[in-house]
Design an enzyme around this catalytic site. Sequence first.
Site, PDB file in Angstrom:
ATOM      1  N   ALA A 206       4.844   3.164   1.783  1.00 19.37           N
ATOM      2  CA  ALA A 206       5.971   3.071   2.708  1.00 19.37           C
ATOM      3  C   ALA A 206       6.189   4.422   3.355  1.00 19.37           C
ATOM      4  CB  ALA A 206       7.232   2.621   1.979  1.00 19.37           C
TER       5      ALA A 206
ATOM      6  N   ASP B 282       0.781  15.338  13.022  1.00 19.49           N
ATOM      7  CA  ASP B 282       1.264  15.290  11.636  1.00 19.49           C
ATOM      8  C   ASP B 282       0.105  15.234  10.651  1.00 19.49           C
ATOM      9  OD1 ASP B 282       3.275  15.393   9.729  1.00 19.49           O
ATOM     10  OD2 ASP B 282       3.532  13.219   9.649  1.00 19.49           O
TER      11      ASP B 282
ATOM     12  N   MET C 207       8.929   4.831   9.020  1.00 19.27           N
ATOM     13  CA  MET C 207       8.950   3.752   9.998  1.00 19.27           C
ATOM     14  C   MET C 207       8.998   2.378   9.348  1.00 19.27           C
ATOM     15  SD  MET C 207       8.994   4.941  13.081  1.00 19.27           S
ATOM     16  CE  MET C 207       8.417   3.537  14.009  1.00 19.27           C
TER      17      MET C 207
ATOM     18  N   LEU D 251       0.816  -1.213   0.000  1.00 20.37           N
ATOM     19  CA  LEU D 251       0.000   0.000   0.000  1.00 20.37           C
ATOM     20  C   LEU D 251       0.845   1.257   0.000  1.00 20.37           C
ATOM     21  CD1 LEU D 251      -2.807  -0.953   2.544  1.00 20.37           C
ATOM     22  CD2 LEU D 251      -2.971  -0.861   0.057  1.00 20.37           C
TER      23      LEU D 251
ATOM     24  N   GLN E  24       7.085  -0.434   6.046  1.00 20.11           N
ATOM     25  CA  GLN E  24       6.265  -0.733   4.882  1.00 20.11           C
ATOM     26  C   GLN E  24       4.841  -1.049   5.321  1.00 20.11           C
ATOM     27  OE1 GLN E  24       7.236  -0.820   1.508  1.00 20.11           O
ATOM     28  NE2 GLN E  24       5.040  -0.999   1.193  1.00 20.11           N
TER      29      GLN E  24
END
Length: 568
Positions: A23, A137, A26, A21, A28
Site C-alpha cells: 500500500a 522518487d 495513493m 502486494l 492499495q
Amino acid sequence: MDELRPQDPSRIGAYALLARLGAGGMGQVFLGRSPGGRLVAVKVIRDEISDHPEALARFRREVATVRTVRGNCTAQLVDASLDTPPYWLATEYVAGPTLRQAVEAAGPLPPGSAVRLLAALAEGLVAVHAHGVTHRDLKPQNVILAPQGPQLIDFGIARGLDQTVLTREGMASGTPGFAAPEVVRFNEAGPAADVFALGATLAYTVTGRPPYGTGDPAVVSYRAVHEDIDLAGVESSLAALIRDCVAKDPADRPDPATVIARCAVDSALAMDPHYRALALEGADRAVPAGVLAATALLPGDPAPGQAPARSEDPPVPPDSDLGPTPYDRAGRTRRRGLRAALACAVAGAVAVTAWQLSEPDGGDTGGGGSGAASPTGGTAVSRKPTGGGTSADPPAHIVDDRVSRDRWTLSEDPAEAAQGMGSCDLSRLSMATGLPGNLQSSVGHTTGSDTASVTLRPGKAGKGERAPYYVAVGVRPPHGTDRATGRPTGAVSEGIGFTSKPVDIFSGGPPDGTLTFRYPDDFRGHFGDRTVEALPVGDDRGDWTVVLYHVEGGPTEYTSVACNGFHA
C-alpha cells in the site's frame, strides 16, 4: 504479500484479485490474474481521495507516464480505468524483493554487485529520460530486484521534463534523504535530481544505512541540502562515484550515461552471484495458502501448502550446515524455469551462463538456470579426490595432461541460443569432498570481443574458518591448441585448455569473497615444460568450454567439479 482481507474486492475490471502486494499514499496494490492467467499488479486509488482533483490528476499522470515509458527496466502498463471509480491501473507483475527488503534481509551488497546494480539502474534512467520523463522518487522501495535485472516502479509523481515545478506551492516531490537539494529548496526536479536519488540509493545499498541519517523529515532534508552523505566504510572508488552523483549543484552531477561508463561493468548483473541469490530468493518467497487456492494449478503442481517434490533436489539432511540462506533457496529456484534475461544488466550483447554447486552430502549437485549445465558427469580421466580442503600451498599452475569430455555446446533452441544459453555434455563428474556450500559462478562474454570473464563466489565466504580449497579455471577453445605456438589446430579440442593460477576461494579474493578471472589475461596453456599465451576468443569462433577444477596437490592432481561455457 498478504492474503486478501474481507473488505477487499474480489475483482477489479477483468482481473481476479489474489493477494495484497502493498500500500502507499495513493492506494492499495493487489496481485491480480487476467482471464488468460497472466499475473499483474493492480493499483487501486483509495476511495477517500478519488474525488480529490489533485490526487486524481496525479493518478492520471502516473498512468500516462507508465504508458509512455516502455523499457526493459520498467514494469509495463497492461490496463487502466480512468473514467469512473474505482480508478485503477494494472502493470506486469515483477517477482522479487524491493532493494530495501533485500538489504534489510541480507545486509549491504558487496562492492562489485553494487557497481553492477548502479549501472543497471542508470541504464533504466537513460530509458526513462529518453521518453521525456523524470522519475522524481527513485529510492530503495521503488526498485524491485527481478531475476532479469532491477525494475523501476511507482511513477506516481513522475513528470515530463518540461514540467519541473509542482503546481502546489510548498509541496516538494520525492522522499527525504533521496530528494535532491533543488527539489527540497525550489520544488524543481529534472534528470539531475534522478541522478542524485540514484547516488543516495546506492549509498544505502552499500552501507545498509539511510544516506542522510534518520529523524524528522525536515531534519533529514536539511542534511541532504547542507551536509555530506554517509559513506563510512565504502570502497574509495565507489564512494567517489556516489559523491559525484549527490553533488549539491545539479550541474556537477554526471548524467546516467556517464555513470554507466564509469561503472565499466564487464558481466551481467542478472548473473552476479549475490544479486541472483537475492532476486531469486525474493521471487521464491512464501505465497499465502489462500493465494495458492485461488490460482489454477497446472498438472503436476503440488496442492496448496504442499512443497513440490523434485528428483533433482534431494532434501537437505537435518544435520547439514546448509540453512535456508538466499543462496540455498536460489539454487532450488533456478530450476523452476526462471531464465535470466540480460536486457537491463549491461549495455551491449552479452552471453552469460552460470553454475551453482552445494555440499556433496545434500542439496544441489549442479546448476540449471540461464545457460547452466546440470553437472552429472566429469572428465574422462580424473584423479580420485583425496579429501577436503587442501592444506599445502597450491602449485603455480596445473598441466594439460589429459583428455577431457567436459564439452559445452550452444542450445539448439533459437530463443535460448539468442541469449547465449547452452549445456555441457559430460561423462562422470567427480565431486571432491569438502566442496564449499553453494559455490556460485558466472561466465560472461560480450559478443564480438576477444575476452571473457569467470566470477566465483562461495556462498559461505567469510563465515568462519575453513580449510583452504584451491580451484583453477580451465577455458578451452572449440579447437585444439598447437603446443608450440598456442594457435588453434583443425582438430576438435580434447585437453583442458588454458588455465588460471590455482587460488584458495576462501582467502584469495576481496572481503566479499568474489573472485574474478579475466580471459585471456589471467590464463596460460601449460604443456609439460612448455607454456604458451592464451588464445584471444576472437581467434577461434565457436563453442568455448569453461571448467572449474579442484586442485588437490601438485600440477597434475586436480579434478573437474563443474562445467559451463559460452559461444563466440
